[in-house]
Scaffold this motif. Sequence first.
Motif, PDB file in Angstrom:
ATOM      1  N   LYS A   1       0.814  -1.221   0.000  1.00 47.18           N
ATOM      2  CA  LYS A   1       0.000   0.000   0.000  1.00 47.18           C
ATOM      3  C   LYS A   1       0.845   1.268   0.000  1.00 47.18           C
ATOM      4  O   LYS A   1       0.320   2.363   0.092  1.00 47.18           O
ATOM      5  CB  LYS A   1      -0.893   0.022   1.248  1.00 47.18           C
ATOM      6  CG  LYS A   1      -1.837  -1.135   1.352  1.00 47.18           C
ATOM      7  CD  LYS A   1      -2.968  -0.984   0.383  1.00 47.18           C
ATOM      8  CE  LYS A   1      -3.963  -2.137   0.573  1.00 47.18           C
ATOM      9  NZ  LYS A   1      -5.063  -2.055  -0.337  1.00 47.18           N
TER      10      LYS A   1
ATOM     11  N   LYS B   1      -6.095   1.005   5.223  1.00 46.46           N
ATOM     12  CA  LYS B   1      -7.276   1.530   4.521  1.00 46.46           C
ATOM     13  C   LYS B   1      -7.637   2.899   5.075  1.00 46.46           C
ATOM     14  O   LYS B   1      -8.101   3.765   4.351  1.00 46.46           O
ATOM     15  CB  LYS B   1      -8.466   0.577   4.680  1.00 46.46           C
ATOM     16  CG  LYS B   1      -8.436  -0.584   3.742  1.00 46.46           C
ATOM     17  CD  LYS B   1      -9.675  -1.437   3.893  1.00 46.46           C
ATOM     18  CE  LYS B   1      -9.550  -2.663   3.004  1.00 46.46           C
ATOM     19  NZ  LYS B   1     -10.670  -3.586   3.202  1.00 46.46           N
ATOM     20  N   ARG B   2      -7.414   3.076   6.359  1.00 51.73           N
ATOM     21  CA  ARG B   2      -7.706   4.335   7.037  1.00 51.73           C
ATOM     22  C   ARG B   2      -6.689   5.408   6.670  1.00 51.73           C
ATOM     23  O   ARG B   2      -7.043   6.550   6.429  1.00 51.73           O
ATOM     24  CB  ARG B   2      -7.688   4.080   8.545  1.00 51.73           C
ATOM     25  CG  ARG B   2      -8.337   5.126   9.382  1.00 51.73           C
ATOM     26  CD  ARG B   2      -8.459   4.718  10.844  1.00 51.73           C
ATOM     27  NE  ARG B   2      -7.351   3.959  11.389  1.00 51.73           N
ATOM     28  CZ  ARG B   2      -6.244   4.494  11.891  1.00 51.73           C
ATOM     29  NH1 ARG B   2      -6.078   5.794  11.879  1.00 51.73           N
ATOM     30  NH2 ARG B   2      -5.300   3.736  12.386  1.00 51.73           N
TER      31      ARG B   2
ATOM     32  N   GLU C   1      -3.671  -4.357   6.791  1.00 50.37           N
ATOM     33  CA  GLU C   1      -4.547  -3.944   5.693  1.00 50.37           C
ATOM     34  C   GLU C   1      -5.660  -3.025   6.201  1.00 50.37           C
ATOM     35  O   GLU C   1      -5.957  -1.994   5.589  1.00 50.37           O
ATOM     36  CB  GLU C   1      -5.143  -5.165   4.999  1.00 50.37           C
ATOM     37  CG  GLU C   1      -4.135  -5.933   4.162  1.00 50.37           C
ATOM     38  CD  GLU C   1      -4.657  -7.273   3.664  1.00 50.37           C
ATOM     39  OE1 GLU C   1      -5.844  -7.601   3.931  1.00 50.37           O
ATOM     40  OE2 GLU C   1      -3.870  -8.001   3.034  1.00 50.37           O
ATOM     41  N   ARG C   2      -6.264  -3.381   7.333  1.00 50.18           N
ATOM     42  CA  ARG C   2      -7.342  -2.578   7.915  1.00 50.18           C
ATOM     43  C   ARG C   2      -6.822  -1.194   8.304  1.00 50.18           C
ATOM     44  O   ARG C   2      -7.445  -0.182   8.014  1.00 50.18           O
ATOM     45  CB  ARG C   2      -7.916  -3.307   9.134  1.00 50.18           C
ATOM     46  CG  ARG C   2      -9.118  -2.610   9.747  1.00 50.18           C
ATOM     47  CD  ARG C   2      -9.563  -3.253  11.055  1.00 50.18           C
ATOM     48  NE  ARG C   2      -8.503  -3.086  12.047  1.00 50.18           N
ATOM     49  CZ  ARG C   2      -7.950  -4.082  12.736  1.00 50.18           C
ATOM     50  NH1 ARG C   2      -8.344  -5.316  12.546  1.00 50.18           N
ATOM     51  NH2 ARG C   2      -6.993  -3.841  13.623  1.00 50.18           N
ATOM     52  N   ASP C   3      -5.654  -1.172   8.938  1.00 51.70           N
ATOM     53  CA  ASP C   3      -5.063   0.095   9.379  1.00 51.70           C
ATOM     54  C   ASP C   3      -4.689   0.971   8.181  1.00 51.70           C
ATOM     55  O   ASP C   3      -4.861   2.190   8.211  1.00 51.70           O
ATOM     56  CB  ASP C   3      -3.832  -0.206  10.234  1.00 51.70           C
ATOM     57  CG  ASP C   3      -3.497   0.892  11.209  1.00 51.70           C
ATOM     58  OD1 ASP C   3      -4.311   1.822  11.372  1.00 51.70           O
ATOM     59  OD2 ASP C   3      -2.423   0.829  11.819  1.00 51.70           O
TER      60      ASP C   3
ATOM     61  N   SER D   1      -2.764   5.507   4.555  1.00 45.80           N
ATOM     62  CA  SER D   1      -1.600   4.836   3.953  1.00 45.80           C
ATOM     63  C   SER D   1      -0.459   5.820   3.692  1.00 45.80           C
ATOM     64  O   SER D   1       0.403   5.573   2.853  1.00 45.80           O
ATOM     65  CB  SER D   1      -1.998   4.124   2.661  1.00 45.80           C
ATOM     66  OG  SER D   1      -2.453   5.054   1.708  1.00 45.80           O
TER      67      SER D   1
ATOM     68  N   HIS E   1      -4.007  -8.926   8.140  1.00 38.71           N
ATOM     69  CA  HIS E   1      -5.346  -8.322   8.156  1.00 38.71           C
ATOM     70  C   HIS E   1      -5.335  -7.008   8.939  1.00 38.71           C
ATOM     71  O   HIS E   1      -5.927  -6.011   8.502  1.00 38.71           O
ATOM     72  CB  HIS E   1      -6.356  -9.299   8.763  1.00 38.71           C
ATOM     73  CG  HIS E   1      -7.721  -8.722   8.906  1.00 38.71           C
ATOM     74  ND1 HIS E   1      -8.530  -8.433   7.829  1.00 38.71           N
ATOM     75  CD2 HIS E   1      -8.420  -8.340  10.010  1.00 38.71           C
ATOM     76  CE1 HIS E   1      -9.661  -7.909   8.256  1.00 38.71           C
ATOM     77  NE2 HIS E   1      -9.616  -7.846   9.583  1.00 38.71           N
TER      78      HIS E   1
END
Length: 142
Positions: A28, A83-84, A79-81, A86, A76
């Motif tokens: 990301k 999305k908020r 990825e979740r963090d 990058s 996971h």
Amino acid sequence: MINDVEMLTYVLQNAEMGCQGITSVRKKLHDSKVDGVLCEQLIKYGKIYHCANSMLRSRGAEIHHVSPVTKAMTRHAAERDLKRDSSASHIAEMMIKGNTMGVNKMTRHIRNYDGNDPHVSTLAKKMLDTEEENIREMKAFL
């Protein structure tokens, strides 16, 4: 107390999680400077991992990798963090948190190590130094 095989296993797993964390965030990443630093850190972790792996094999020890569930949970969470946020500074913060946990746990393991193999001690210290250096490098991106 921790013996040689337990210490080497911990170093191997710590390096494995370092590789996992870096690989997860690089997907990301949009900043080439941060990516360059992370690539160098990934190489260092890889070398430590292979050294610990070789030392365990030379002792005839069974290799215990990080569980797939732990790896998936880490991936996971990253990825979740991401999305908020990058941004390079957020990724640096995430990496600093991971390395700080690594420093704390590695310090505890070194303190509890009761083996007498200087090669194991040196590798454990190298792992600790790597984690500390990674923190210093990531602070430049905050």
